[in-house]
Structure formats: structure tokens, C-alpha cells
Design an enzyme around this catalytic site. Structure first.
Site, PDB file in Angstrom:
ATOM      1  CG  ASP A 199      -1.962   1.173   1.167  1.00  0.00           C
ATOM      2  OD1 ASP A 199      -2.369   1.571   0.329  1.00  0.00           O
ATOM      3  OD2 ASP A 199      -2.260   1.677   2.281  1.00  0.00           O
ATOM      4  CD  GLU A 221       1.122   6.104  -4.534  1.00  0.00           C
ATOM      5  OE1 GLU A 221       0.262   6.640  -4.135  1.00  0.00           O
ATOM      6  OE2 GLU A 221       1.646   4.798  -4.661  1.00  0.00           O
TER       7      GLU A 221
END
Length: 287
Positions: free
Chosen positions: A231, A234
Site C-alpha cells: 500500500d 509511491e
């Protein structure tokens, strides 16, 4: 333009409005407060049923102004202007053409799409294995800075995202945590109850990656997981640069958010010559 829980975008024929799709994680999935990831792409369907798509390949801060249909105005503070048009003519063909540019999604294992549960993970995992089932847990890379996992990272010379200079470090936050006091490690706010640090997986020594692998190996000795849902892989932070009181996450997480300079020579990228709508909404007006 609306966004739902799957981060899909719909442009509606409505009066003028400004949307600012920028990848700042925030728990209100509406564009004025931004969402986790951004694809500047829209799918349009005309009255005759024909469809087309437009992808604006640009990662800079940007906004889209929706006027009375059928028009929109796209603005960005910089970067490249690389625009792809997908003629369709069916919606399915538009998406197929779009995926020829960006690639197709990773197809997860069938068993990874199923059951969710909470409890004693170790014993529960063993029970599910006895039933012929698999277990996959969600994992976030941001590490609370008073966790043993973070301490082991420091001991193993793992790297974390840092401020460029010592004088930019917000000491009122840094001094709360002995493990980071005196360092330039940048502290943010994500899911944990306290501030977090962000591992630098581009560390050229590979020591950060090795520490990360070791943490999973250690955890798997307690919970014999079969897979990992990665999760927020980025860079992502809650309430970045929120200078107003409109955030609905206030009170849920640490009160001191991650904020970048908005004046002086270090503010170049946070106060650009042409402010986006988000710059006015989330920050003080800059002349």
C-alpha cells in the site's frame, strides 16, 4: 468531474468548476482535497454513443477547469506537454488504446481477492492454512519513528528521506522523538498515531532494501503470510502543506503536519509564479 472510491473520473456537463488532480494522499476522495494517485485522463462519450479519451502526460501540479459542455481548460505550472488522443470509438477500445501507452494493471492471484478478517494473526493464519486458504496482509512503508522496526533500520544503516539542510528541520516535531532528534530525517503523517519516516528505497548501498527484507522475514516468523498487499508505495503523506482548518483528518493524527517553505529561496516549488487552485485553497495567498 467526480471521483469515487476506485479513483475513477467522470466529467459531467455542469457549470464552471476547477479541479486540482494532484497526488497528495488525503482521506476525502474529492479532487479539491486530492487523492492518492493521479492519471490525468478522461473518457468522453458523445450523444451518438461514440467515445474518445485524452491523456495528458505531465506530473507537475495542474488543474482542470470545467466550463459549460463541451469544453475544459487545462493548466500546469511546468513540465512537458505530451498529449495522447484515443479515438475509440467504443469505451472499451478507448481503454485498450490507453493501456497501450501506460501498460496494463498487474493481475493479482485469485486467492488474493477474497476474505478479510482481524484478530490473532498468527493463530488465525495457521487456521486458514489448515483450511487450504491463503493470507495476504496490507503493508505500508512509512514507519512510526518510535517503533522497534525503525530503530533496527537505523542500526542497519537504512536510509530515510531527509530535509536538504539541518536549518530546514522543524525542531518542534523532531525533538519529540529521541531516535530522530538531531537528524535531518523528514517526518510525516500517515496511518500510525505518531509521526513516521519514509524509507529511501533508492539508497545506492542497498542497505535500506536489505533492512526491509529482514523486517518481512522477521515478521513472517510470527505470521506465516503468503503474500503482501503493498500500500502507498509511491511517496505519500497526509495533509501536506495544509495551512487552513478544512482538513477532516485534524484530530485523528499528529497535529503537526509536514509543511514545506512558502517564503524565501527554498519556496520555489511551493509558490510557483502561476498558482494552481490548490495553492489558494490549501495555503495562504501568495502575491
Amino acid at each position: 468531474m467526480n471521483v469515487n472510491s476506485s479513483n475513477s473520473i467522470t466529467i459531467k456537463k455542469s457549470s464552471a468548476s476547477v479541479k486540482n488532480p494532484y497526488g497528495q494522499d488525503y482521506d476525502e476522495l474529492v479532487f479539491q482535497s486530492n487523492s492518492i494517485g493521479v492519471h490525468p485522463f478522461y473518457l468522453g462519450i458523445e450523444d451518438d454513443g461514440n467515445a474518445h479519451g485524452v491523456f495528458i502526460f505531465n506530473s507537475n501540479a495542474q488543474e482542470v477547469t470545467l466550463g459549460p459542455a463541451p469544453h475544459l481548460v487545462y493548466r500546469t505550472i511546468g513540465g512537458q506537454l505530451e498529449i495522447f488522443f484515443f479515438p475509440g470509438p467504443t469505451p472499451e477500445q478507448v481503454i485498450q488504446q490507453y493501456q497501450q501507452v501506460i501498460g496494463t494493471p498487474f493481475m493479482p492471484s485469485y486467492w488474493a481477492l477474497g476474505f478479510h478478517s482481524w484478530g490473532d494473526f498468527g493463530n488465525y493464519t495457521n487456521y486458514l492454512h489448515q483450511q487450504g486458504m491463503h493470507v495476504m496482509l496490507i503493508t505500508d512503508p512509512a514507519i512510526e519513528v518510535d517503533y522497534p522496526s525503525f530503530q533496527r533500520g537505523l542500526q542497519q544503516n537504512a536510509s530515510f528521506i531527509e530535509w536538504p539542510r539541518q536549518d530546514m528541520v522543524p525542531q518542534s516535531i523532531q525533538n519529540q522523538y529521541p531516535l530522530v532528534n538531531g537528524t535531518k530525517i523528514m517526518l510525516g503523517v500517515v496511518w500510525p498515531d505518531k509521526h513516521v519516516a519514509f524509507p529511501d528505497f533508492l539508497d545506492p548501498t542497498a542497505q535500506t532494501n536489505q533492512w526491509w527484507v529482514n523486517e518481512f522475514a522477521t515478521f513472517r516468523q510470527t505470521v506465516a503470510i503468503d503474500g503482501i498487499w503493498i500500500d502507498m508505495n509511491e511517496p505519500s503523506n497526509f495533509n501536506t502543506q495544509f495551512y487552513n482548518s478544512n482538513s477532516t483528518t485534524k484530530g485523528k493524527y499528529p497535529s503537526q503536519d509536514l509543511s514545506c517553505p512558502i517564503s524565501g529561496p527554498d519556496s520555489e516549488y511551493d509558490t510557483p509564479p502561476y498558482l494552481t487552485w490548490s495553492g489558494y485553497y490549501n495555503g495562504p495567498h501568495v502575491s
